[in-house]
Design a protein around this motif. Structure first.
Motif, PDB file in Angstrom:
ATOM      1  N   ASN A  43     -11.661  -1.497  -1.047  1.00 16.75           N
ATOM      2  CA  ASN A  43     -11.340  -0.644   0.098  1.00 16.75           C
ATOM      3  C   ASN A  43     -11.869   0.781  -0.129  1.00 16.75           C
ATOM      4  O   ASN A  43     -12.168   1.155  -1.255  1.00 16.75           O
ATOM      5  CB  ASN A  43      -9.821  -0.630   0.316  1.00 16.75           C
ATOM      6  CG  ASN A  43      -9.362  -1.860   1.068  1.00 16.75           C
ATOM      7  OD1 ASN A  43      -9.823  -2.109   2.181  1.00 16.75           O
ATOM      8  ND2 ASN A  43      -8.477  -2.646   0.461  1.00 16.75           N
ATOM      9  N   PRO A  44     -11.978   1.580   0.944  1.00 19.41           N
ATOM     10  CA  PRO A  44     -12.645   2.889   0.821  1.00 19.41           C
ATOM     11  C   PRO A  44     -12.070   3.814  -0.244  1.00 19.41           C
ATOM     12  O   PRO A  44     -12.829   4.482  -0.929  1.00 19.41           O
ATOM     13  CB  PRO A  44     -12.507   3.504   2.220  1.00 19.41           C
ATOM     14  CG  PRO A  44     -11.637   2.593   3.008  1.00 19.41           C
ATOM     15  CD  PRO A  44     -11.636   1.275   2.340  1.00 19.41           C
ATOM     16  N   THR A  45     -10.753   3.893  -0.411  1.00 20.77           N
ATOM     17  CA  THR A  45     -10.236   4.763  -1.470  1.00 20.77           C
ATOM     18  C   THR A  45      -9.814   3.940  -2.687  1.00 20.77           C
ATOM     19  O   THR A  45      -9.047   4.400  -3.520  1.00 20.77           O
ATOM     20  CB  THR A  45      -9.087   5.682  -1.002  1.00 20.77           C
ATOM     21  OG1 THR A  45      -7.872   4.927  -0.927  1.00 20.77           O
ATOM     22  CG2 THR A  45      -9.378   6.296   0.362  1.00 20.77           C
ATOM     23  N   LEU A  46     -10.298   2.716  -2.763  1.00 23.70           N
ATOM     24  CA  LEU A  46     -10.190   1.857  -3.948  1.00 23.70           C
ATOM     25  C   LEU A  46      -8.818   1.236  -4.163  1.00 23.70           C
ATOM     26  O   LEU A  46      -8.492   0.824  -5.273  1.00 23.70           O
ATOM     27  CB  LEU A  46     -10.624   2.604  -5.232  1.00 23.70           C
ATOM     28  CG  LEU A  46     -11.860   3.506  -5.163  1.00 23.70           C
ATOM     29  CD1 LEU A  46     -12.204   4.010  -6.548  1.00 23.70           C
ATOM     30  CD2 LEU A  46     -13.035   2.797  -4.536  1.00 23.70           C
TER      31      LEU A  46
END
Lengths: 409, 409
Positions: B113-116
């Motif tokens: 996901n984008p912020t991990l």
């Protein structure tokens, strides 16, 4: 389901169209092999395909959706699908910038790759080729991202990985490689010293060297898939400008090669102008471009916050020269930016776009801002900034910086 | 191109089918609003849809490919596409485990996901709903991942973000939030203290509270999309077991809700058994399950390497009780694992699968190994481990651990 499964879903087994290696400089040609330099002039090599043979229907299908690096097998140098080592790299998002620039600006967000940097593309292709050639050991000299990435792929592919990195490499990149079970050598000196040591060790021990300057001719085939994805994501258009942070610059040349191939195969009629960006504290390629030189000289003392692109090119200046010539050929430009500008754009990307990136990535953004001011990039044009790696890859440096900012008020 | 663009490509504007809020415990019902507890019994709420109204053709289309969280708009609580704040969350890979287990084991890799971390799912939905309700300020109490995530979404959506985290939160998670421009309060004490402080501040200042225990009823609607994706990625099958690391456990209940909805809409006839995992050093929900209790008691002193799931539930024990009842309802199980087992599996995932994860993620893997040994999970069954967040989110802890291992030889 994962990269491999997706691939297997394609009907039948493909025919590989990669036919030979060629010297970029003197045009020497030879058989595909794990070879690192031209036997005639010592320059770096590239993979040549038989483009007449490419199945355009398959390629058309791959270019109609963005489903990852290994969807482009028509133009990748692997013959047997069982040799593919994939962690679902590629198919990274393209975002319109939230910052209001005077032209159309997009970020190609390579932080979304499995190990959080663009290096997963060259490494996935490089290590798969190594497997196909029968190697069990791979090696790399790296400023950190390349090593962290290769170690993950080696783990997935049940191969042994050997990494040389400068002592100064951020802990975050080191710890990744350690957990993946790589053998790590911390080298005194800068990246060039790591490069030389790894080269010696790899020759001695017969490891496949994945170093992504231009040493390994196959890794660039991974970089070029960024071009294919940009073409898809821009609705089958070629952008006027592609802006790339440069170490030795293989990614820049790789992306350009991808567009050249699309043109050659009749998918487009234009090519982008390539912009290479370096930090002021380590800018050998930019200086050569600014002085209209034909060859790049190495840099003496690297001093920049953007460690991932701090490559002085000591002993392999010719790799910088190859990048320089790609910039000339594309009618592009080279730009250097200060650490202050870089950190300004790190903060802007985080505050406006929700993207947390390592300093090297923000150099592309700083360059776009600069070239718009200088009217090199024009209002109606499209510029793509390649966002190379995630901020957590270098969080120590970013922490230090924000602590300073706090202290300064 | 990005999440939004993909969404806009769908024809027309949808009709929202979310109709009301309902208390999970006493079945009180009320209008959709930014409401945090049942006015009758004080328990947490959930979103109820008019399932008769759902356009099954649209949903069928969304369930035929894996293209991200906002492809499931038929079952998400946002009316106006302009309110969607997206960073391309979801559509994370599902991998077959490289480790040879006796059953079919897959990892759902939420590190992509984008912020991990998986927190991008609940936050993307929660903050979009907050925008739709007209809020300009969002807040969250977090062990780190939730705050880092919400701050990125607030930046993208041009909203102000307020975060309360325990003093002991790893620097990597703090620095992300700082760069995204969030207001950070480091609270003395454990996660429960941060929870209470943020609740007070949010009430006082009228911020939309996104805290992803069960406080915010909309965030779980993001978690549930994991169920839809698993259903797609397993070839339209429901796994026997889904194994989820637990803080308060909203993700577990969310995933179960997703499968319940698929069954209700006729897409499947089975439901998975849900397994909740906690660390031995903070296991209030597991202890209640082992003792066949009806209610969860809070935990006194959290001591575990898995900081992301160290939630003592002090003052909101009823949230743990909700998770406990979801486990009972699904005929699942609860398991606690030691820090030693957790770190063993962190290393195994890195060495065999090329996945570098934070300790909390590996607790799911440790639980699967344990339940196979105890013959709870059977040979012919399928078990999914949710890999919640990337290793670089907690690299300090992982560095310390590997340094110890080095010293011990």
């Amino acid at each position: 389901m994962d990269g491999i499964t997706k691939w297997n879903a394609r009907e039948g087994v493909w025919q590989m169209h990669a036919k030979k290696l060629k010297c970029w400089k003197c045009n020497w040609e030879g058989a595909l092999a794990m070879k690192y330099e031209c036997p005639v002039c010592g320059n770096s090599l590239e993979v040549v395909y038989d483009y007449e043979e490419v199945n355009k229907e398959n390629l058309e299908k791959a270019l109609s959706g963005c489903s990852g690096l290994w969807s482009f097998t028509e133009l990748l140098p692997v013959r047997n699908p069982e040799h593919i080592i994939s962690l679902n790299e590629g198919a990274t998002p393209l975002y319109r910038s939230s910052e209001e620039f005077e032209c159309q600006v997009y970020w190609k967000d390579e932080t979304r790759n499995p190990t959080l940097s663009f290096k997963d593309r060259p490494n996935s292709v490089g290590i798969s080729v190594a497997k196909e050639f029968g190697f069990q050991n791979v090696s790399i000299a790296s400023t950190g991202n390349g090593g962290a990435s290769l170690s993950a792929y080696a783990a997935k592919g049940k191969m042994q990985c050997h990494i040389c990195i400068p002592e100064s490499t951020p802990q975050g990149k080191v710890v990744q490689a350690e957990y993946h079970g790589a053998e790590l050598v911390l080298c005194k000196g800068d990246y060039s010293d790591s490069y030389q040591y790894n080269k010696q060790q790899s020759e001695k021990n017969k490891w496949a060297n994945m170093t992504s300057t231009y040493l390994n001719p196959y890794t660039m085939e991974g970089d070029k898939t960024i071009a294919y994805e940009l073409f898809i994501q821009l609705g089958r258009k070629v952008p006027e400008w592609v802006v790339v942070p440069l170490g030795a610059g293989a990614m820049l040349t790789g992306i350009y090669k991808g567009f050249v191939e699309l043109k050659r195969l009749g998918f487009c009629s234009e090519l982008p102008k390539m912009i290479g960006v370096q930090a002021e504290g380590c800018a050998p390629i930019v200086d050569a471009w600014l002085n209209k030189q034909d060859e790049v000289q190495h840099w003496d003392k690297c001093r920049t916050i953007a460690g991932a692109i701090a490559d002085p090119l000591k002993g392999y200046e010719k790799d910088g020269t190859r990048t320089l010539h790609c910039i000339y050929e594309s009618k592009g430009a080279a730009v250097k930016v200060s650490d202050k500008e870089i950190m300004y754009w790190v903060k802007q990307l985080a505050e406006r776009d929700g993207l947390f990136v390592e300093p090297a990535s923000a150099s592309a953004v700083a360059a776009i801002a600069q070239l718009l001011k200088e009217r090199v990039i024009k209002e109606d044009e499209t510029a793509i900034g390649i966002i190379t790696a995630h901020g957590l890859k270098d969080s120590e440096e970013l922490e230090k910086y924000i602590e300073h900012a706090r202290e300064d008020g």
